[in-house]
Motif scaffolding. Structure first.
Motif, PDB file in Angstrom:
ATOM      1  N   LEU A  47       1.024  -1.332  -0.037  1.00 51.92           N
ATOM      2  CA  LEU A  47      -0.096  -0.233   0.193  1.00 51.92           C
ATOM      3  C   LEU A  47       0.933   1.263   0.097  1.00 51.92           C
ATOM      4  CD1 LEU A  47      -2.685  -1.195   2.664  1.00 51.92           C
ATOM      5  CD2 LEU A  47      -3.214  -0.058   0.646  1.00 51.92           C
ATOM      6  N   GLN A  48       0.705   2.037  -0.913  1.00 51.96           N
ATOM      7  CA  GLN A  48       1.392   3.259  -1.041  1.00 51.96           C
ATOM      8  C   GLN A  48       0.566   4.349  -1.212  1.00 51.96           C
ATOM      9  OE1 GLN A  48       4.101   2.228  -4.423  1.00 51.96           O
ATOM     10  NE2 GLN A  48       5.718   3.209  -3.184  1.00 51.96           N
ATOM     11  N   PHE A  49       0.867   5.336  -0.238  1.00 52.40           N
ATOM     12  CA  PHE A  49       0.130   6.475   0.103  1.00 52.40           C
ATOM     13  C   PHE A  49       0.178   7.572  -1.057  1.00 52.40           C
ATOM     14  CE2 PHE A  49      -1.810   9.726   2.463  1.00 52.40           C
ATOM     15  CZ  PHE A  49      -1.237  10.894   2.121  1.00 52.40           C
ATOM     16  N   LEU A  50      -1.130   7.999  -1.490  1.00 51.99           N
ATOM     17  CA  LEU A  50      -0.923   8.805  -2.492  1.00 51.99           C
ATOM     18  C   LEU A  50      -1.275  10.386  -1.991  1.00 51.99           C
ATOM     19  CD1 LEU A  50      -3.273   6.782  -4.913  1.00 51.99           C
ATOM     20  CD2 LEU A  50      -1.063   7.885  -5.673  1.00 51.99           C
ATOM     21  N   PHE A  51      -2.377  10.553  -1.407  1.00 57.69           N
ATOM     22  CA  PHE A  51      -2.815  11.733  -1.043  1.00 57.69           C
ATOM     23  C   PHE A  51      -3.698  11.697   0.114  1.00 57.69           C
ATOM     24  CE2 PHE A  51      -3.104  12.233  -5.583  1.00 57.69           C
ATOM     25  CZ  PHE A  51      -4.545  11.858  -5.701  1.00 57.69           C
ATOM     26  N   GLU A  52      -4.219  12.798   0.937  1.00 57.26           N
ATOM     27  CA  GLU A  52      -5.160  12.824   1.989  1.00 57.26           C
ATOM     28  C   GLU A  52      -5.822  14.194   1.967  1.00 57.26           C
ATOM     29  OE1 GLU A  52      -4.186  12.734   5.971  1.00 57.26           O
ATOM     30  OE2 GLU A  52      -6.205  12.845   6.716  1.00 57.26           O
ATOM     31  N   GLN A  69      -5.875  19.386   0.721  1.00 58.98           N
ATOM     32  CA  GLN A  69      -4.930  18.383   0.480  1.00 58.98           C
ATOM     33  C   GLN A  69      -4.115  18.744   1.609  1.00 58.98           C
ATOM     34  OE1 GLN A  69      -1.427  17.791  -2.485  1.00 58.98           O
ATOM     35  NE2 GLN A  69      -3.092  16.638  -3.208  1.00 58.98           N
ATOM     36  N   ARG A  70      -3.873  17.714   2.590  1.00 56.10           N
ATOM     37  CA  ARG A  70      -3.059  17.823   3.728  1.00 56.10           C
ATOM     38  C   ARG A  70      -1.721  17.214   3.688  1.00 56.10           C
ATOM     39  NH1 ARG A  70      -3.655  15.326   8.391  1.00 56.10           N
ATOM     40  NH2 ARG A  70      -3.047  17.308   9.651  1.00 56.10           N
ATOM     41  N   ASN A  71      -1.544  16.003   2.693  1.00 59.65           N
ATOM     42  CA  ASN A  71      -0.454  15.429   2.374  1.00 59.65           C
ATOM     43  C   ASN A  71      -0.359  14.928   1.146  1.00 59.65           C
ATOM     44  OD1 ASN A  71       2.169  14.591   3.414  1.00 59.65           O
ATOM     45  ND2 ASN A  71       1.323  14.209   5.496  1.00 59.65           N
ATOM     46  N   LYS A  72       0.685  14.445   0.800  1.00 62.41           N
ATOM     47  CA  LYS A  72       0.982  14.025  -0.386  1.00 62.41           C
ATOM     48  C   LYS A  72       2.140  12.968  -0.606  1.00 62.41           C
ATOM     49  CE  LYS A  72       0.894  15.480  -5.462  1.00 62.41           C
ATOM     50  NZ  LYS A  72       1.472  14.037  -6.179  1.00 62.41           N
ATOM     51  N   GLY A  73       1.873  11.880  -1.189  1.00 61.90           N
ATOM     52  CA  GLY A  73       3.004  11.017  -1.397  1.00 61.90           C
ATOM     53  C   GLY A  73       3.921  11.090  -2.415  1.00 61.90           C
ATOM     54  N   ASN A  74       4.880  10.338  -2.698  1.00 60.11           N
ATOM     55  CA  ASN A  74       5.890  10.386  -3.689  1.00 60.11           C
ATOM     56  C   ASN A  74       5.360   9.811  -4.976  1.00 60.11           C
ATOM     57  OD1 ASN A  74       7.489  11.515  -1.770  1.00 60.11           O
ATOM     58  ND2 ASN A  74       8.091   9.533  -1.293  1.00 60.11           N
ATOM     59  N   PHE A  75       4.371  10.373  -5.616  1.00 60.47           N
ATOM     60  CA  PHE A  75       3.943  10.054  -6.924  1.00 60.47           C
ATOM     61  C   PHE A  75       4.049  11.315  -8.008  1.00 60.47           C
ATOM     62  CE2 PHE A  75       1.669   6.032  -6.743  1.00 60.47           C
ATOM     63  CZ  PHE A  75       1.806   5.658  -5.472  1.00 60.47           C
ATOM     64  N   SER A 129     -11.983   8.843   7.368  1.00 66.25           N
ATOM     65  CA  SER A 129     -11.948   9.018   8.850  1.00 66.25           C
ATOM     66  C   SER A 129     -12.660  10.359   9.316  1.00 66.25           C
ATOM     67  CB  SER A 129     -10.407   8.777   9.234  1.00 66.25           C
ATOM     68  OG  SER A 129      -9.631   9.607   8.564  1.00 66.25           O
ATOM     69  N   VAL A 130     -12.910  10.438  10.358  1.00 63.41           N
ATOM     70  CA  VAL A 130     -13.598  11.611  11.111  1.00 63.41           C
ATOM     71  C   VAL A 130     -12.611  12.623  10.974  1.00 63.41           C
ATOM     72  CG1 VAL A 130     -14.869  12.577  13.071  1.00 63.41           C
ATOM     73  CG2 VAL A 130     -15.207  10.112  12.335  1.00 63.41           C
ATOM     74  N   LEU A 131     -11.301  12.226  11.642  1.00 65.42           N
ATOM     75  CA  LEU A 131     -10.494  13.167  11.986  1.00 65.42           C
ATOM     76  C   LEU A 131      -9.456  13.032  10.632  1.00 65.42           C
ATOM     77  CD1 LEU A 131      -9.910  13.100  15.712  1.00 65.42           C
ATOM     78  CD2 LEU A 131     -10.976  14.682  14.394  1.00 65.42           C
ATOM     79  N   PRO A 132      -8.209  13.859  10.927  1.00 66.55           N
ATOM     80  CA  PRO A 132      -7.313  13.596   9.820  1.00 66.55           C
ATOM     81  C   PRO A 132      -6.658  12.067   9.994  1.00 66.55           C
ATOM     82  CG  PRO A 132      -7.075  15.831  10.577  1.00 66.55           C
ATOM     83  CD  PRO A 132      -8.119  15.142  11.283  1.00 66.55           C
ATOM     84  N   ALA A 133      -6.377  11.474   9.205  1.00 67.37           N
ATOM     85  CA  ALA A 133      -5.890   9.906   9.119  1.00 67.37           C
ATOM     86  C   ALA A 133      -4.806   9.875  10.117  1.00 67.37           C
ATOM     87  CB  ALA A 133      -5.455   9.587   7.731  1.00 67.37           C
ATOM     88  N   ALA A 134      -3.861  10.321  10.382  1.00 66.52           N
ATOM     89  CA  ALA A 134      -2.599  10.312  11.242  1.00 66.52           C
ATOM     90  C   ALA A 134      -3.205  10.440  12.686  1.00 66.52           C
ATOM     91  CB  ALA A 134      -1.389  11.307  10.959  1.00 66.52           C
ATOM     92  N   ASN A 135      -3.951  11.150  12.933  1.00 68.22           N
ATOM     93  CA  ASN A 135      -4.537  11.574  14.348  1.00 68.22           C
ATOM     94  C   ASN A 135      -5.530  10.617  14.697  1.00 68.22           C
ATOM     95  OD1 ASN A 135      -4.298  14.543  12.923  1.00 68.22           O
ATOM     96  ND2 ASN A 135      -3.378  14.453  14.846  1.00 68.22           N
TER      97      ASN A 135
END
Lengths: 115, 115
Positions: A43-48, A54-60, A94-100
């Motif tokens: 599983l590779q993270f694309l974005f959130e 957009q809170r975050n972006k992966g290496n794509f 998710s309800v909150l930002p994923a990492a939280n």
């Protein structure tokens, strides 16, 4: 309570085409994350996205883009498709930002095949 | 950068045996979460557990238990008296709350429980 809905479930495209995938999160969830799943890379993270930002972006590469609407539904777009883009694309809300929170609710995925 | 390693690509055990899935992580952050997810053959990932970096207590939930050891940067998952329904791909994941602020998954361990 309806789960995360991803459409389309399956699609076949040819190299050079573009594709748009849709994700409807669970009602009340404001965060949507996208992941690419392949047999070799896991599983590779694309974005959130959270509240349309957009809170975050992966290496794509820049060919991968996304957006989120005011109703929290999200779309991701891949332009100029390559064979290596063949994968299962997973959306999670998710309800909150994923990492939280970490408790992501996943959809069944959109399986993209590029010929 | 954060990293999650699941060295076991695939494991097969006979039903009723105990099995441990290994997870080793790397992080420079002092505040982080660790997770385990299960992906059954149907494909939809399901959240199993979240631990934060300040809580090293082991957790038990029925036949499932988790061993978190900061000294070895490991968060291992044990299934006791395995059942065929436990057959799935299991993913370990990490989020760093003060840095990348995204959830990174390991490549997964495919577990086969043989009847």
């Amino acid at each position: 309570k309806a789960g995360v809905t991803q459409t389309p479930r399956y699609l076949i495209k040819t190299r050079g085409q573009q594709v748009t995938l849709s994700c409807s999160p669970i009602s009340g969830h404001r965060s949507v994350s996208w992941y690419q799943q392949t047999p070799g890379q896991g599983l590779q993270f694309l974005f959130e996205y959270f509240s349309e930002t957009q809170r975050n972006k992966g290496n794509f590469p820049g060919r991968f883009s996304g957006r989120q609407f005011s109703n929290s539904r999200s779309e991701m777009n891949v332009s100029t498709l390559e064979l290596g883009d063949s994968a299962l694309y997973l959306c999670a809300s998710s309800v909150l930002p994923a990492a939280n929170t970490g408790e992501l609710f996943f959809g069944e995925g959109s399986r993209l095949t590029v010929l | 950068a954060q990293k999650v390693t699941q060295a076991q690509t695939e494991i097969s055990v006979v039903e009723k045996e105990d099995v441990t899935l290994d997870c080793v992580y790397e992080t420079r952050d002092t505040t982080y979460y660790l997770f385990w997810y299960k992906q059954p053959p149907s494909g939809e990932l399901v959240f199993l557990i979240r631990r934060n970096s300040f809580d090293e207590q082991n957790e038990i939930s029925g036949r499932y238990s988790w061993n978190f050891q900061k000294s070895t940067s490991s968060f291992n998952f044990t299934i006791t008296a395995s059942q065929v329904v436990d057959s799935a791909v299991y993913f370990c994941a990490l989020s760093e709350l003060n840095r990348d602020d995204k959830i990174i998954f390991g490549k997964g361990t495919r577990l086969h429980i043989l009847p």
